[in-house]
Design a protein around this motif. Structure first.
Motif, PDB file in Angstrom:
ATOM      1  N   GLN A   4       0.849  -1.189   0.000  1.00 10.79           N
ATOM      2  CA  GLN A   4       0.000   0.000   0.000  1.00 10.79           C
ATOM      3  C   GLN A   4       0.879   1.231   0.000  1.00 10.79           C
ATOM      4  OE1 GLN A   4      -2.396  -0.085   3.498  1.00 10.79           O
ATOM      5  NE2 GLN A   4      -3.997  -1.314   2.557  1.00 10.79           N
ATOM      6  N   THR A   5       0.382   2.251  -0.647  1.00 10.91           N
ATOM      7  CA  THR A   5       1.057   3.547  -0.598  1.00 10.91           C
ATOM      8  C   THR A   5       0.267   4.435   0.340  1.00 10.91           C
ATOM      9  OG1 THR A   5       1.808   3.306  -2.867  1.00 10.91           O
ATOM     10  CG2 THR A   5       1.817   5.534  -1.948  1.00 10.91           C
ATOM     11  N   ILE A   6       0.956   4.953   1.304  1.00 12.82           N
ATOM     12  CA  ILE A   6       0.325   5.854   2.259  1.00 12.82           C
ATOM     13  C   ILE A   6       0.842   7.251   1.987  1.00 12.82           C
ATOM     14  CG2 ILE A   6       0.062   6.457   4.685  1.00 12.82           C
ATOM     15  CD1 ILE A   6       0.463   3.491   5.333  1.00 12.82           C
ATOM     16  N   LYS A   7      -0.071   8.170   1.780  1.00 13.41           N
ATOM     17  CA  LYS A   7       0.310   9.566   1.567  1.00 13.41           C
ATOM     18  C   LYS A   7       0.022  10.341   2.843  1.00 13.41           C
ATOM     19  CE  LYS A   7      -0.177   9.747  -3.378  1.00 13.41           C
ATOM     20  NZ  LYS A   7      -0.549  10.551  -4.504  1.00 13.41           N
ATOM     21  N   ILE A   8       1.000  11.097   3.246  1.00 15.21           N
ATOM     22  CA  ILE A   8       0.846  11.933   4.429  1.00 15.21           C
ATOM     23  C   ILE A   8       0.610  13.359   3.958  1.00 15.21           C
ATOM     24  CG2 ILE A   8       1.967  12.796   6.511  1.00 15.21           C
ATOM     25  CD1 ILE A   8       3.589  10.161   6.515  1.00 15.21           C
ATOM     26  N   ALA A   9      -0.461  13.943   4.415  1.00 17.42           N
ATOM     27  CA  ALA A   9      -0.818  15.304   3.992  1.00 17.42           C
ATOM     28  C   ALA A   9       0.169  16.301   4.601  1.00 17.42           C
ATOM     29  CB  ALA A   9      -2.232  15.638   4.430  1.00 17.42           C
ATOM     30  N   ASP A  10       0.577  17.239   3.782  1.00 14.16           N
ATOM     31  CA  ASP A  10       1.450  18.315   4.247  1.00 14.16           C
ATOM     32  C   ASP A  10       0.568  19.396   4.859  1.00 14.16           C
ATOM     33  OD1 ASP A  10       3.264  20.331   4.687  1.00 14.16           O
ATOM     34  OD2 ASP A  10       3.870  20.546   2.598  1.00 14.16           O
ATOM     35  N   THR A  11       0.656  19.559   6.153  1.00 14.08           N
ATOM     36  CA  THR A  11      -0.171  20.562   6.834  1.00 14.08           C
ATOM     37  C   THR A  11       0.652  21.753   7.307  1.00 14.08           C
ATOM     38  OG1 THR A  11       0.082  19.404   8.940  1.00 14.08           O
ATOM     39  CG2 THR A  11      -1.848  18.837   7.596  1.00 14.08           C
ATOM     40  N   THR A  12       1.880  21.850   6.817  1.00 13.89           N
ATOM     41  CA  THR A  12       2.713  22.984   7.210  1.00 13.89           C
ATOM     42  C   THR A  12       2.297  24.230   6.448  1.00 13.89           C
ATOM     43  OG1 THR A  12       4.391  22.377   5.569  1.00 13.89           O
ATOM     44  CG2 THR A  12       4.681  21.517   7.800  1.00 13.89           C
ATOM     45  N   GLY A  13       2.640  25.375   6.999  1.00 10.03           N
ATOM     46  CA  GLY A  13       2.277  26.647   6.388  1.00 10.03           C
ATOM     47  C   GLY A  13       3.054  26.931   5.118  1.00 10.03           C
ATOM     48  N   ASN A  14       2.646  27.977   4.432  1.00  5.86           N
ATOM     49  CA  ASN A  14       3.258  28.399   3.176  1.00  5.86           C
ATOM     50  C   ASN A  14       4.452  29.302   3.492  1.00  5.86           C
ATOM     51  OD1 ASN A  14       3.935  29.598   0.749  1.00  5.86           O
ATOM     52  ND2 ASN A  14       1.822  29.878   0.100  1.00  5.86           N
ATOM     53  N   PRO A  15       5.690  28.840   3.221  1.00  6.24           N
ATOM     54  CA  PRO A  15       6.860  29.666   3.526  1.00  6.24           C
ATOM     55  C   PRO A  15       6.978  30.900   2.626  1.00  6.24           C
ATOM     56  CG  PRO A  15       7.534  27.689   2.379  1.00  6.24           C
ATOM     57  CD  PRO A  15       6.060  27.553   2.647  1.00  6.24           C
ATOM     58  N   GLY A  16       6.222  30.929   1.530  1.00 10.36           N
ATOM     59  CA  GLY A  16       6.266  32.078   0.629  1.00 10.36           C
ATOM     60  C   GLY A  16       5.858  33.368   1.320  1.00 10.36           C
ATOM     61  N   ALA A  17       4.856  33.292   2.176  1.00  7.79           N
ATOM     62  CA  ALA A  17       4.407  34.488   2.899  1.00  7.79           C
ATOM     63  C   ALA A  17       5.508  35.008   3.816  1.00  7.79           C
ATOM     64  CB  ALA A  17       3.142  34.178   3.695  1.00  7.79           C
ATOM     65  N   ALA A 172       1.815  40.898  -1.775  1.00  5.27           N
ATOM     66  CA  ALA A 172       1.760  39.462  -2.070  1.00  5.27           C
ATOM     67  C   ALA A 172       1.842  38.637  -0.787  1.00  5.27           C
ATOM     68  CB  ALA A 172       2.880  39.079  -3.034  1.00  5.27           C
ATOM     69  N   ALA A 173       2.701  39.047   0.141  1.00  6.55           N
ATOM     70  CA  ALA A 173       2.831  38.318   1.405  1.00  6.55           C
ATOM     71  C   ALA A 173       1.521  38.328   2.177  1.00  6.55           C
ATOM     72  CB  ALA A 173       3.953  38.926   2.254  1.00  6.55           C
ATOM     73  N   ILE A 174       0.918  39.504   2.288  1.00  3.28           N
ATOM     74  CA  ILE A 174      -0.341  39.623   3.026  1.00  3.28           C
ATOM     75  C   ILE A 174      -1.466  38.890   2.286  1.00  3.28           C
ATOM     76  CG2 ILE A 174      -2.088  41.270   3.839  1.00  3.28           C
ATOM     77  CD1 ILE A 174       0.557  41.108   5.504  1.00  3.28           C
ATOM     78  N   ALA A 175      -1.452  38.950   0.963  1.00  2.00           N
ATOM     79  CA  ALA A 175      -2.477  38.243   0.186  1.00  2.00           C
ATOM     80  C   ALA A 175      -2.401  36.736   0.423  1.00  2.00           C
ATOM     81  CB  ALA A 175      -2.333  38.561  -1.305  1.00  2.00           C
ATOM     82  N   ILE A 176      -1.197  36.192   0.496  1.00  2.00           N
ATOM     83  CA  ILE A 176      -1.045  34.755   0.760  1.00  2.00           C
ATOM     84  C   ILE A 176      -1.659  34.416   2.123  1.00  2.00           C
ATOM     85  CG2 ILE A 176       0.607  32.911   1.262  1.00  2.00           C
ATOM     86  CD1 ILE A 176       2.470  34.256  -0.850  1.00  2.00           C
ATOM     87  N   VAL A 177      -1.314  35.206   3.134  1.00  2.00           N
ATOM     88  CA  VAL A 177      -1.822  34.954   4.482  1.00  2.00           C
ATOM     89  C   VAL A 177      -3.345  35.066   4.512  1.00  2.00           C
ATOM     90  CG1 VAL A 177      -1.859  35.807   6.868  1.00  2.00           C
ATOM     91  CG2 VAL A 177       0.311  35.684   5.623  1.00  2.00           C
ATOM     92  N   LEU A 178      -3.871  36.153   3.969  1.00  2.00           N
ATOM     93  CA  LEU A 178      -5.316  36.363   4.016  1.00  2.00           C
ATOM     94  C   LEU A 178      -6.081  35.360   3.153  1.00  2.00           C
ATOM     95  CD1 LEU A 178      -5.540  40.264   4.047  1.00  2.00           C
ATOM     96  CD2 LEU A 178      -5.663  38.666   5.981  1.00  2.00           C
ATOM     97  N   ASN A 179      -5.542  35.026   1.988  1.00  2.00           N
ATOM     98  CA  ASN A 179      -6.219  34.067   1.114  1.00  2.00           C
ATOM     99  C   ASN A 179      -6.289  32.677   1.743  1.00  2.00           C
ATOM    100  OD1 ASN A 179      -6.721  36.031  -0.745  1.00  2.00           O
ATOM    101  ND2 ASN A 179      -5.130  35.407  -2.173  1.00  2.00           N
ATOM    102  N   TYR A 183     -10.035  34.838   2.405  1.00  2.00           N
ATOM    103  CA  TYR A 183     -10.195  36.019   1.545  1.00  2.00           C
ATOM    104  C   TYR A 183      -9.910  35.627   0.107  1.00  2.00           C
ATOM    105  CZ  TYR A 183     -10.327  38.880   5.751  1.00  2.00           C
ATOM    106  OH  TYR A 183     -10.682  39.434   6.940  1.00  2.00           O
ATOM    107  N   LYS A 184     -10.194  36.511  -0.811  1.00  2.00           N
ATOM    108  CA  LYS A 184      -9.949  36.221  -2.223  1.00  2.00           C
ATOM    109  C   LYS A 184      -9.248  37.409  -2.878  1.00  2.00           C
ATOM    110  CE  LYS A 184     -13.468  32.760  -2.779  1.00  2.00           C
ATOM    111  NZ  LYS A 184     -12.799  31.855  -1.921  1.00  2.00           N
ATOM    112  N   LEU A 185      -8.074  37.751  -2.355  1.00  2.00           N
ATOM    113  CA  LEU A 185      -7.302  38.845  -2.943  1.00  2.00           C
ATOM    114  C   LEU A 185      -6.632  38.356  -4.230  1.00  2.00           C
ATOM    115  CD1 LEU A 185      -5.671  40.221   0.317  1.00  2.00           C
ATOM    116  CD2 LEU A 185      -7.559  41.218  -0.950  1.00  2.00           C
ATOM    117  N   PRO A 186      -6.601  39.159  -5.248  1.00  2.00           N
ATOM    118  CA  PRO A 186      -5.968  38.740  -6.500  1.00  2.00           C
ATOM    119  C   PRO A 186      -4.458  38.572  -6.323  1.00  2.00           C
ATOM    120  CG  PRO A 186      -6.674  41.040  -6.647  1.00  2.00           C
ATOM    121  CD  PRO A 186      -7.167  40.509  -5.340  1.00  2.00           C
TER     122      PRO A 186
END
Length: 187
Positions: A4-17, A172-179, A183-186
């Motif tokens: 069986q292949t077990i996939k572990i979900a990545d629940t870490t935050g987005n380092p881009g922000a 862009a940093a704030i948009a990543i965090v808020l999205n 939120y739905k910032l472009p």
């Protein structure tokens, strides 16, 4: 034997922000200095080392852990830029001993790296990143030009370019965090 292949979900935050926040704050403070808004540079040095340098390096390593090569290279390298830039400012033989030619070439090399990464953003299709990297390249080349020719207006233009770049990266940093919080910032 049944495998069986077990996939572990990545629940870490987005380092881009995190990386964009460090980059934007350091860039904004340097832009104010370059535009002549204040004269001392201790705040710029501290921001360059701890926020532009260390925070971006951390974001780069977190991006590496997530398998994101683009963010790994961008944040780690530009974190190194901020650390090396701060060193130029504080070394006993630093900025005063560095020639305008060497500083200009230093900035051109960073601009070339930014240009390579800019082409990567075109394939990603994220408009905010395209704008940020286009402004990054422009800022490096205009700032380099200010070292090649001693024209105060070019130095001021470099500061203005850096300001627009810093604001764009901050958005862009704030948009990543808020999205990520509904939120739905472009982007």
């Amino acid at each position: 034997m049944n495998e069986q292949t077990i996939k572990i979900a990545d629940t870490t935050g987005n380092p881009g922000a995190l990386g964009l926040t460090g980059f934007s704050l350091a860039t904004l403070l340097l832009s104010f200095y370059n535009m002549g808004i204040f004269g001392e540079n201790l705040a710029v040095i501290a921001m360059a080392i701890f926020v532009g340098g260390l925070v971006q390096m951390l974001a780069g390593m977190l991006a590496w852990k997530k398998g994101n090569t683009f963010e790994t290279v961008a944040f780690t390298c530009f974190g190194a830029f901020w650390l090396s830039f701060a060193y130029i400012l504080i070394a006993p033989f630093g900025a005063a001993a560095a020639s305008d030619l060497s500083l200009g070439l230093y900035l051109v090399l960073w601009g070339i790296l930014g240009l390579g990464l800019f082409f990567g953003t075109l394939k990603m299709g994220v408009k905010a990143l395209i704008v940020i990297f286009a402004l990054l390249v422009l800022t490096f080349f205009v700032t380099a030009a200010s070292h090649f020719v001693a024209v105060p207006a070019i130095g001021l233009a470099a500061g203005v370019c850096a300001f627009v770049l810093g604001v764009s990266a901050f958005y862009a940093a704030i948009a990543i965090v808020l999205n990520e919080n509904g939120y739905k910032l472009p982007m």
